[in-house]
Structures are given as structure tokens and as C-alpha cells.
Design a protein around this motif. Structure first.
Motif, PDB file in Angstrom:
ATOM      1  N   CYS A 181       0.842  -1.191   0.000  1.00  0.00           N
ATOM      2  CA  CYS A 181       0.000   0.000   0.000  1.00  0.00           C
ATOM      3  C   CYS A 181       0.875   1.239   0.000  1.00  0.00           C
ATOM      4  O   CYS A 181       1.641   1.477   0.948  1.00  0.00           O
ATOM      5  N   ASN A 183      -0.143   4.184   0.253  1.00  0.00           N
ATOM      6  CA  ASN A 183      -0.736   5.213   1.103  1.00  0.00           C
ATOM      7  C   ASN A 183      -0.310   5.066   2.565  1.00  0.00           C
ATOM      8  O   ASN A 183       0.138   6.027   3.190  1.00  0.00           O
ATOM      9  N   CYS A 184      -0.419   3.837   3.098  1.00  0.00           N
ATOM     10  CA  CYS A 184      -0.065   3.633   4.512  1.00  0.00           C
ATOM     11  C   CYS A 184       1.250   2.882   4.694  1.00  0.00           C
ATOM     12  O   CYS A 184       1.644   2.554   5.811  1.00  0.00           O
ATOM     13  N   ASN A 185       1.931   2.590   3.560  1.00  0.00           N
ATOM     14  CA  ASN A 185       3.269   1.969   3.587  1.00  0.00           C
ATOM     15  C   ASN A 185       3.301   0.629   4.308  1.00  0.00           C
ATOM     16  O   ASN A 185       4.183   0.360   5.128  1.00  0.00           O
ATOM     17  N   ASN A 186       2.332  -0.217   3.991  1.00  0.00           N
ATOM     18  CA  ASN A 186       2.270  -1.548   4.585  1.00  0.00           C
ATOM     19  C   ASN A 186       2.259  -2.620   3.512  1.00  0.00           C
ATOM     20  O   ASN A 186       1.635  -2.445   2.454  1.00  0.00           O
ATOM     21  N   CYS A 197      -6.346  -1.752  -0.066  1.00  0.00           N
ATOM     22  CA  CYS A 197      -5.650  -2.025   1.191  1.00  0.00           C
ATOM     23  C   CYS A 197      -6.651  -2.280   2.319  1.00  0.00           C
ATOM     24  O   CYS A 197      -7.535  -1.442   2.566  1.00  0.00           O
ATOM     25  N   ASN A 199      -6.042  -2.181   5.386  1.00  0.00           N
ATOM     26  CA  ASN A 199      -5.678  -1.369   6.548  1.00  0.00           C
ATOM     27  C   ASN A 199      -6.251   0.053   6.470  1.00  0.00           C
ATOM     28  O   ASN A 199      -6.756   0.579   7.456  1.00  0.00           O
ATOM     29  N   CYS A 200      -6.158   0.666   5.274  1.00  0.00           N
ATOM     30  CA  CYS A 200      -6.595   2.058   5.162  1.00  0.00           C
ATOM     31  C   CYS A 200      -7.645   2.290   4.086  1.00  0.00           C
ATOM     32  O   CYS A 200      -8.158   3.398   3.938  1.00  0.00           O
ATOM     33  N   SER A 202      -7.219   2.304   0.841  1.00  0.00           N
ATOM     34  CA  SER A 202      -6.707   2.952  -0.366  1.00  0.00           C
ATOM     35  C   SER A 202      -6.551   1.953  -1.509  1.00  0.00           C
ATOM     36  O   SER A 202      -6.239   0.779  -1.291  1.00  0.00           O
TER      37      SER A 202
END
Length: 306
Positions: A181, A183-186, A197, A199-200, A202
């Protein structure tokens, strides 16, 4: 060489190709012709204005061979951002492709889920952009002498010549193994490939090699052809926690090559030079007992040896 391709959904795609030639004169003649298709022939990152379909004829014109490079990576590769099937790119010339390069984020098991690759020789090359990383992936080849002709025979599996073994990273350590991702760098390490994603929420994601293969594979059961050589995993010293630059330098001063350290030496030999703690970490990595955290989005995976 970076070719211009028609990407998926009508978007512009690009793919990297490795071109080998027998003589320097062939390379010079090839480069001269390529200058017609590249804005600046002296730069290494220029894109051709032709496709792989057109390039392969030019390569053969100068006695060379073309091998699609790191075929699954999300950027600059045939499967990554151009097509679901390489046959769609090369069409009636697909039989002229007799070897493909897997890339750091894939391995034999993953690639053999695609039926059109069954008769292709798999290469594991380092794609290294710095000297210390050369041979982090390599091929063991059976030939009668060191020559262009013999290597081509091995790639074509002719007259007893062949690839004996592929040495490469655990693909989880590759920079693009799983979707990432932006956006959240995961790293998105889910069972199924996803485009959003979890998590967020995106949809700005860099799709991973594992996930790409999951989408385009066409074999219900992964089964490699009988002539496929073993894929031998190796974890380069630089990935192992506690093994820093000075430690690696000390090991190489004593044992000459990283391949010796990873595959030939006993634990006692290593311990005599760098101590028990470091030797234990190297041994855990060598035996495949390390815990591997998948890489993605241009970030290498990580390992734990505790």
C-alpha cells in the motif's frame, strides 16, 4: 533493453529484455541500429520505440539471443505491466524465446503455475546494480567449455548441456513479492490478492509478484516438468541480522566468496572467524529455519534468526 508494449486495459506498458551477443562487433552493430529507436543511446534507462515482437528479429540479425527479464515484477516486465500471456506479445515468434529470467521475487514453484512457461528454461540472475550484490542469484550450468555457443546450447537444453541448478533468494525477500500500500506503507500479506488495502482502504497499491501470479496462473496443480532443475534457496549475508559490512569483509577475506560461506563451509569454520553468535545466525539462515517477512513496494523482505 526496455521495449514499448501495449499494456493491460489499453495502457502503455514497458518490459525489460536481456540481449546477449557472441562478439563485440555484433554488439556494436546492434547498438548502432538501436540508436534509431532510442533518443540517447548513451543512457542506460532509455526506452525503445519498438516492442519485444520487433526487437527479437533485430537481436537475431546480429547473432544474439533475447531473454525476457524479471518477468513478473510490477514495473518493466511482460507479466507485470503488459500482458497475462507472453504469447500475446511475441505471437508466432514465441518459440524463439527459449529462456526467461524469474526475478528476485519469484521462484520455480511460482512460475511453473503458468502453462506457457513449461518449455522455457528458467534463469536466476542477480540483476545487481552494485558489485556486492552480484551472485545473490545465479545459475549452475553444464557446458563443455566457456563460450557463447555452449551457453546457448545449455539454455536450449541441447546435446546434454543444461542448467543444473538455480540458486536464488527465498522470493519473500524480493522487493516486490507481495502487494504494497503506497498510502499507509504496509505490505499486504493476505491469502488472496486484493486491489484495496485492508488497513486504510486505499486503492493506491503496488501489486506484488505473488499476487500477480495468483491472478494469471492457469494450472490447477503446480507441477514442474521433469527437466526442471532444482531451485536452491540462499539468503545473502547482508540479509542476516547481526552480519554487518565489517563482518562480511572479514568472512570474505578468509573464505574468498559468499557462495563458499553459504553453501560449502562448516559452521565451525565460520565460527572460528566471526564467533558463535554470528555463526549461529548464518547457520539458521542456511538451513532455511529463519522467519521471513515478505517484501513489497520496493522494500526487501526481512528475516529473523532468533
Amino acid at each position: 533493453m526496455e521495449t514499448s508494449e501495449e499494456g493491460r486495459n489499453g495502457k502503455c506498458g514497458a518490459a525489460h529484455n536481456v540481449c546477449f551477443f557472441p562478439y563485440l562487433k555484433d554488439i556494436k552493430a546492434f547498438s548502432k541500429e538501436m540508436s534509431k529507436h532510442i533518443k540517447n543511446i548513451t543512457l542506460s534507462t532509455q526506452r525503445l520505440d519498438i516492442s519485444g515482437y520487433e526487437l527479437i528479429d533485430i537481436v537475431e540479425k546480429y547473432n544474439g539471443i533475447l531473454i525476457p527479464a524479471h518477468i513478473f515484477t510490477p514495473f518493466k516486465s511482460y507479466y507485470g505491466n503488459c500482458t497475462d500471456r507472453m504469447k500475446n506479445i511475441f505471437k508466432e515468434k514465441y518459440d524463439k524465446i527459449f529462456a526467461v529470467e524469474l526475478g528476485l521475487s519469484s521462484d520455480t514453484f511460482l512460475a511453473d503455475q503458468i502453462s506457457e512457461l513449461e518449455d522455457k528454461t528458467f534463469l536466476t540472475n542477480s540483476d545487481a546494480h552494485s558489485l556486492p550484490k552480484i551472485a545473490r542469484e545465479y545459475n549452475k550450468i553444464q557446458v563443455e567449455d566457456i563460450s557463447f555457443k555452449e551457453v546457448v546450447k545449455a539454455l536450449k537444453r541441447e546435446d546434454g548441456r543444461r542448467i543444473i541448478a538455480n540458486y536464488g533468494l527465498d522470493p519473500k525477500l524480493g522487493k516486490y513479492h507481495r502487494t504494497f500500500c503506497d498510502n499507509c506503507n504496509n505490505v499486504i500479506d493476505t491469502k488472496e490478492p486484493i486491489l484495496v488495502c485492508p488497513n486504510c482502504g486505499s486503492n493506491k497499491v503496488t501489486f506484488g509478484v505473488f499476487d500477480r501470479i495468483e491472478l494469471i496462473k492457469d494450472k490447477l496443480e503446480t507441477k514442474s516438468p521433469e527437466n526442471r532443475p532444482p531451485y536452491i534457496y540462499q539468503i545473502p549475508l547482508g540479509f542476516i541480522p547481526g552480519v554487518g559490512g565489517k563482518t562480511i569483509e572479514k568472512l570474505l577475506d578468509t573464505f574468498e566468496t559468499e557462495m563458499n560461506i553459504l553453501h560449502k563451509l562448516s559452521k565451525d569454520d565460520i565460527e572460528a572467524v566471526v564467533g558463535e553468535k554470528v555463526a549461529n545466525s548464518i547457520e539458521i539462515a542456511r538451513k532455511g529455519k529463519a522467519t521471513v517477512q515478505s517484501g513489497g513496494g520496493g522494500n526487501y523482505g526481512k528475516i529473523e534468526t532468533k
